[in-house]
Design a protein around this motif. Structure first.
Motif, mmCIF file in Angstrom:
data_model
loop_
_atom_site.group_PDB
_atom_site.id
_atom_site.type_symbol
_atom_site.label_atom_id
_atom_site.label_comp_id
_atom_site.label_asym_id
_atom_site.label_seq_id
_atom_site.Cartn_x
_atom_site.Cartn_y
_atom_site.Cartn_z
ATOM 1 N N ILE A 21 28.130 31.612 51.880
ATOM 2 C CA ILE A 21 27.316 31.037 52.408
ATOM 3 C C ILE A 21 26.597 31.363 53.507
ATOM 4 N N PRO A 22 27.229 32.488 54.299
ATOM 5 C CA PRO A 22 26.400 33.093 55.210
ATOM 6 C C PRO A 22 25.398 34.245 54.673
ATOM 7 N N MET A 23 25.953 34.846 53.448
ATOM 8 C CA MET A 23 25.077 35.785 52.653
ATOM 9 C C MET A 23 23.936 35.087 52.126
ATOM 10 N N ASN A 24 23.981 33.904 51.819
ATOM 11 C CA ASN A 24 22.838 33.196 51.127
ATOM 12 C C ASN A 24 21.971 32.307 52.093
ATOM 13 N N LEU A 25 22.479 31.920 53.033
ATOM 14 C CA LEU A 25 21.804 30.877 54.125
ATOM 15 C C LEU A 25 21.460 31.465 55.447
ATOM 16 N N MET A 26 22.202 32.459 55.940
ATOM 17 C CA MET A 26 21.799 33.024 57.064
ATOM 18 C C MET A 26 20.605 33.972 57.075
ATOM 19 N N SER A 27 19.570 33.458 56.652
ATOM 20 C CA SER A 27 18.375 34.214 56.384
ATOM 21 C C SER A 27 17.220 34.220 57.461
ATOM 22 N N GLY A 28 17.180 33.313 58.249
ATOM 23 C CA GLY A 28 16.442 32.996 59.196
ATOM 24 C C GLY A 28 16.459 33.692 60.540
ATOM 25 N N THR A 29 17.274 32.984 61.267
ATOM 26 C CA THR A 29 17.433 33.397 62.852
ATOM 27 C C THR A 29 18.653 34.272 62.711
ATOM 28 N N ARG A 30 19.519 34.215 61.397
ATOM 29 C CA ARG A 30 20.819 35.009 61.500
ATOM 30 C C ARG A 30 21.579 34.408 62.878
ATOM 31 N N ARG A 31 21.687 33.072 62.733
ATOM 32 C CA ARG A 31 22.314 32.236 63.666
ATOM 33 C C ARG A 31 23.060 31.076 63.108
ATOM 34 N N ALA A 32 24.072 30.746 63.098
ATOM 35 C CA ALA A 32 24.692 29.430 62.574
ATOM 36 C C ALA A 32 25.699 28.866 63.570
ATOM 37 N N GLU A 33 26.080 27.677 63.436
ATOM 38 C CA GLU A 33 27.202 27.108 64.385
ATOM 39 C C GLU A 33 28.127 26.336 63.505
ATOM 40 N N TYR A 34 29.329 26.621 63.970
ATOM 41 C CA TYR A 34 30.583 26.221 63.232
ATOM 42 C C TYR A 34 31.450 25.123 64.023
ATOM 43 N N LEU A 35 31.335 23.914 63.509
ATOM 44 C CA LEU A 35 32.403 22.951 64.196
ATOM 45 C C LEU A 35 33.688 23.152 63.587
ATOM 46 N N VAL A 36 34.576 23.548 64.538
ATOM 47 C CA VAL A 36 35.819 23.970 64.134
ATOM 48 C C VAL A 36 36.939 22.792 64.511
ATOM 49 N N THR A 37 37.390 22.368 63.662
ATOM 50 C CA THR A 37 38.708 21.226 63.805
ATOM 51 C C THR A 37 39.830 21.668 63.093
ATOM 52 N N GLY A 38 40.251 22.783 62.843
ATOM 53 C CA GLY A 38 41.288 23.363 62.400
ATOM 54 C C GLY A 38 41.467 24.789 61.535
ATOM 55 N N LEU A 44 26.151 37.896 41.146
ATOM 56 C CA LEU A 44 27.378 36.799 41.162
ATOM 57 C C LEU A 44 27.660 36.292 42.574
ATOM 58 N N PHE A 45 26.890 36.742 43.458
ATOM 59 C CA PHE A 45 27.015 36.062 44.798
ATOM 60 C C PHE A 45 25.583 35.342 45.162
ATOM 61 N N ASP A 46 24.713 35.255 44.493
ATOM 62 C CA ASP A 46 23.285 34.837 44.696
ATOM 63 C C ASP A 46 23.465 33.308 44.090
ATOM 64 N N TYR A 47 23.349 32.269 44.877
ATOM 65 C CA TYR A 47 23.396 30.784 44.462
ATOM 66 C C TYR A 47 22.190 30.679 43.541
ATOM 67 N N ARG A 48 20.944 31.266 43.965
ATOM 68 C CA ARG A 48 19.771 31.157 43.060
ATOM 69 C C ARG A 48 19.867 31.617 41.619
ATOM 70 N N ASN A 49 20.649 32.884 41.504
ATOM 71 C CA ASN A 49 20.665 33.285 40.258
ATOM 72 C C ASN A 49 21.823 32.495 39.555
ATOM 73 N N ILE A 50 22.848 32.172 40.194
ATOM 74 C CA ILE A 50 23.857 30.989 39.571
ATOM 75 C C ILE A 50 23.218 30.101 38.782
ATOM 76 N N GLN A 51 22.259 29.266 39.748
ATOM 77 C CA GLN A 51 21.699 27.947 39.417
ATOM 78 C C GLN A 51 20.701 28.273 38.227
ATOM 79 N N GLU A 52 19.893 29.397 38.330
ATOM 80 C CA GLU A 52 19.105 29.767 37.085
ATOM 81 C C GLU A 52 19.707 29.839 35.912
ATOM 82 N N HIS A 53 20.939 30.462 35.886
ATOM 83 C CA HIS A 53 21.810 30.629 34.759
ATOM 84 C C HIS A 53 22.803 29.354 34.617
#
Length: 336
Positions: free
Chosen positions: A58-75, A198-207
């Motif tokens: 998920i961070p490899m694929n989606l943290m591509s803008g500001t490279r900041r993400a928030e995690y709401l942790v409950t466990g 094999l870690f690229d969602y776009r490649n996996i979807q295309e295949h």
């Protein structure tokens, strides 16, 4: 198992490139799409590696803008996901544990998110702590990523609110060894170039989820589980059964005069994983041992948590819950 539709081959023997398996793959995807009421702009991917691998992908694929993400942790699982993501960017943790314990979830109106975050991640049901969200998280336009491994297909999700939902199959979808990822297609355009294929969602979807040989048997079983769920009346019907099972069990805990003590706050109690404690560890061990002798297995809490945990996923029969409640009453009468 041995002969799929007169082909003379098991699903595990046939080529994953064959028309036969293509039909099996489509059936599994159609089943998930139908049961979850997914919009057309969502792609369904089948990946190996369990939900834990998604903590990295998920961070490899989606943290591509500001490279900041928030995690709401409950466990515990939210903690693990945030730790993995911190290797790829700046992670802000919301709702850190108090005294090392997670017993509740914040209300939606308590939450504020960084509008510049690439995404917000949360775990909809924490199996170890027995804590579950009763609502679909809204992050005011920020892409919401949800680990729904333990309660997907157990209740309705408003798919429109999610940019990505992922789930290890082994709780409610099918056997272990395959993970379902539901991704909004516009996120595929954000994926940076140069990721391992094999870690690229776009490649996996295309295949079509087959850049390499997938877990053909687990995907076949997903299709069968979807058929079974439809026979029960769909997700909406199974949610009512799950609610009834959980209410019975929590009522038994609450009416025990303190012999059994529920862990999660009543507003955040999981309908999938009912966690509770007895007065001391020796009594908990006796409870588990005698329960096993009575044919009630798998009640020991997670090794990092202790206590008692009754996991009552979709396929667990209501009669099993009734049997556990009767055992709890009898055990309390002898040991109270």
């Amino acid at each position: 198992m041995l002969d799929w539709h007169g082909s003379g081959m098991s699903v595990m023997e046939m080529s994953h490139r064959s028309q036969r398996f293509g039909e099996i793959l489509e059936k599994a995807m159609d089943g998930i799409r139908s049961l979850m009421h997914l919009p057309e702009d969502r792609s369904i991917l089948f990946l190996p590696g369990g939900a834990t691998l998604q903590f990295t992908l998920i961070p490899m694929n989606l943290m591509s803008g500001t490279r900041r993400a928030e995690y709401l942790v409950t466990g515990s699982w939210g903690e693990k996901a945030a730790k993995e993501a911190s290797c790829y960017g700046d992670i802000a943790i919301i709702n850190a544990a108090k005294d090392g314990k997670y017993t509740s979830v914040p209300d939606q109106d308590e939450l504020e998110f960084d509008p510049l975050a690439d995404y917000v991640h949360y775990t909809s049901n924490e199996t170890i702590d027995g804590v579950e969200f009763s609502y679909d998280l809204d992050a005011a336009g920020i892409p919401v990523v949800c680990d729904a491994s333990s309660n997907i297909l157990s209740r309705p999700f408003d798919a429109e609110k999610y940019a990505l939902i992922y789930a290890g199959a082994q709780k409610n979808i099918g056997p272990s060894g395959v993970t379902v990822v539901v991704i909004r297609n516009d996120l595929l355009d954000r994926i940076p170039n140069g990721l391992p294929p094999l870690f690229d969602y776009r490649n996996i979807q295309e295949h079509g989820s087959m850049p390499n040989t997938p877990n053909t048997w687990a995907i076949y079983m997903i299709g069968l589980v979807c058929d079974w769920l439809k026979e029960q009346g769909g997700v909406e019907a199974i949610a009512q059964i799950n609610e009834r099972k959980a209410k019975k069990l929590y009522a038994a805990i609450d009416s025990s005069d303190g012999f059994y003590r529920g862990y999660a706050a009543p507003s955040a109690r999981s309908r999938m994983n009912v966690t509770f404690h007895l007065n001391d560890e020796a009594l908990e061990e006796r409870f588990c041992n005698e329960a096993e002798q009575a044919g009630l297995n798998g009640l020991r809490g997670h090794r990092t948590f202790g206590g008692i945990r009754a996991s009552i996923y979709n396929a667990f029969p209501e009669e099993g819950v009734d049997a556990l409640i009767e055992f709890m009453k009898e055990f309390a009468a002898r040991n109270g």
